[in-house]
Design an enzyme around this catalytic site. Structure first.
Site, PDB file in Angstrom:
ATOM      1  N   ASP A 147      -6.541  -1.151   4.813  1.00 51.51           N
ATOM      2  CA  ASP A 147      -5.951  -0.557   3.613  1.00 51.51           C
ATOM      3  C   ASP A 147      -6.217   0.943   3.522  1.00 51.51           C
ATOM      4  O   ASP A 147      -5.374   1.709   3.070  1.00 51.51           O
ATOM      5  CB  ASP A 147      -6.457  -1.279   2.365  1.00 51.51           C
ATOM      6  CG  ASP A 147      -5.787  -2.643   2.190  1.00 51.51           C
ATOM      7  OD1 ASP A 147      -4.631  -2.786   2.625  1.00 51.51           O
ATOM      8  OD2 ASP A 147      -6.417  -3.549   1.617  1.00 51.51           O
TER       9      ASP A 147
ATOM     10  N   ARG B 299       0.801  -1.239   0.000  1.00 49.30           N
ATOM     11  CA  ARG B 299       0.000   0.000   0.000  1.00 49.30           C
ATOM     12  C   ARG B 299       0.822   1.272   0.000  1.00 49.30           C
ATOM     13  O   ARG B 299       0.545   2.183  -0.776  1.00 49.30           O
ATOM     14  CB  ARG B 299      -0.997   0.008   1.166  1.00 49.30           C
ATOM     15  CG  ARG B 299      -2.010  -1.129   1.153  1.00 49.30           C
ATOM     16  CD  ARG B 299      -2.590  -1.379  -0.190  1.00 49.30           C
ATOM     17  NE  ARG B 299      -3.695  -2.321  -0.178  1.00 49.30           N
ATOM     18  CZ  ARG B 299      -4.050  -3.047  -1.215  1.00 49.30           C
ATOM     19  NH1 ARG B 299      -3.376  -2.964  -2.348  1.00 49.30           N
ATOM     20  NH2 ARG B 299      -5.077  -3.865  -1.152  1.00 49.30           N
TER      21      ARG B 299
END
Ligand code: ARG
Length: 393
Positions: free
Chosen positions: A121, A92
């Site tokens: 996330d 990420r």
């Protein structure tokens, strides 16, 4: 308004393109980052443009991901809650950084991602976006629109978006370090994940009936070859995913504590990640002294927590990485592994500069260890315990 959207080609981000146009009257620039997810990136670009993106960028970041993110995870033996090798978590900050760079270059007013408000996330994207593109608005359509999966499919079909509703009942996030598999029947923690959820893992009864031995070589904590064949880290990892998966090794199924406080049942397949971390840990035991090993476990635990919770850009990460780097100078050697029907046994190891000393430890008469020293040692070592036992009972 101009928005740079992290685009995977999946349902959420495809619907996001149209939704950003409708809700924010936005010009959407899509950015797809290749971290080893083995997709058809030409098809993804086509999908983005068909869905209304004004411009599409593709970035091959496999090498960068392997060398600057995954290599650190191997050195740190990074396993969140002793189970999850952080595959999605590591990707990420890299994806967000690439999107932020393009957003700044293209003069965007906002950056966007397709994460839900329930997961980790979103934190990883939000924090990295805020650090790398300060001042830009962050839009997370899925957090705002409150549509179920079926409603998203309806929306997509109504707007003529090129989505394939039958593609998978699972929510998959994939890169070279591992595959996360969520949703569908997996939401019941009692249900065994069906074999079709997996890409690498062979069912145990179809895995080869003979064990396979492999040798992994490390240099200063980083894997460099398999069976003597040197290869770039990203290729070595892909290769191990295939070898491990063939033998049904690399299965992870655990109850995970998300940053937002929820417990979730998480299923992963990560053959290479588990092989490399287990092999690396083993080699470290040959070369690091007990005190460094013990203390490194504390650092590793913190490292995994930080990465999991989206704090890759925090200065503590640099400090932890500096400690870990210092410990890796002598982590050079080889580890022998035997794969068979879902298991990977470590069956041998040798290091260039081991602390393991055969002359000291041997049971034969060749031993150079001064056994007489043992008498005084155990007398003093046990003294505090014995005093309590004898005088207080
Ligand atoms: N639970 C894992 C993590 O937080 C996996 C997340 C996977 N993401 C996804 N979009 N399916 O890192």
């Amino acid at each position: 308004m101009k928005v740079a959207l992290a685009y995977s080609g999946g349902l959420d981000t495809t619907v996001s393109i149209k939704w950003l146009q409708e809700k924010y009257n936005a010009e959407v620039i899509t950015v797809t980052v290749d971290v080893g997810q083995e997709e058809d990136f030409g098809e993804i670009e086509e999908k983005a443009l068909k869905s209304g993106a004004v411009k599409h960028f593709f970035i091959d970041a496999k090498k960068k991901f392997a060398e600057e993110y995954v290599a650190k995870c191997i050195k740190a033996n990074g396993l969140y809650e002793d189970a999850y090798p952080l595959s999605s978590a590591l990707s990420r900050p890299l994806i967000a950084e690439e999107v932020a760079k393009i957003a700044l270059k293209e003069g965007c007013d906002a950056v966007a991602h397709g994460c839900t408000g329930k997961g980790n996330d979103q934190i990883r994207f939000d924090v990295t976006f805020s650090a790398k593109a300060p001042g830009l608005k962050i839009i997370a359509p899925v957090r705002e629109w409150n549509m179920s999966r079926d409603q998203e499919i309806d929306y997509a079909l109504k707007h003529g978006l090129p989505v394939n509703p039958k593609k998978s009942r699972f929510s998959i996030d994939e890169n070279l370090w591992g595959r996360s598999i969520e949703a569908g029947e997996l939401e019941d923690p009692w249900v065994e994940p069906p074999i079709e959820a997996f890409k690498y893992l062979k069912p145990l009864d179809e895995a080869p009936n003979h064990p396979q031995e492999i040798i992994i070589e490390f240099e200063k904590g980083v894997p460099t070859s398999i069976d003597g064949v040197e290869m770039p880290l990203e290729e070595l990892i892909m290769e191990l995913n295939k070898i491990g998966g063939l033998h049904g090794f690399g299965y992870i199924d655990h109850i995970e504590d998300r940053v937002v406080g929820l417990k979730s049942r998480e299923v992963y397949e990560a053959p290479a990640a588990l092989l490399l971390i287990f092999a690396h840990m083993d080699l470290e035991k040959m070369v690091l002294n007990k005190r460094v090993l013990d203390f490194k476990r504390v650092i590793e635990h913190k490292w995994a927590e930080m990465v999991y919770s989206g704090l890759w850009v925090d200065p503590l990460m640099n400090a932890l990485n500096a400690f870990i780097e210092e410990t890796q100078k002598e982590v050079t050697g080889e580890v022998r592994i035997k794969l068979y029907k879902g298991s990977a046994r470590i069956i041998g190891r040798r290091a260039e500069k081991p602390l393991y000393n055969p002359e000291m430890i041997t049971y034969t008469s060749k031993s150079v260890f001064d056994q007489k020293a043992g008498e005084a040692f155990s007398k003093l070592w046990g003294l505090p315990s014995v005093m309590h036992y004898v005088h207080r009972r």
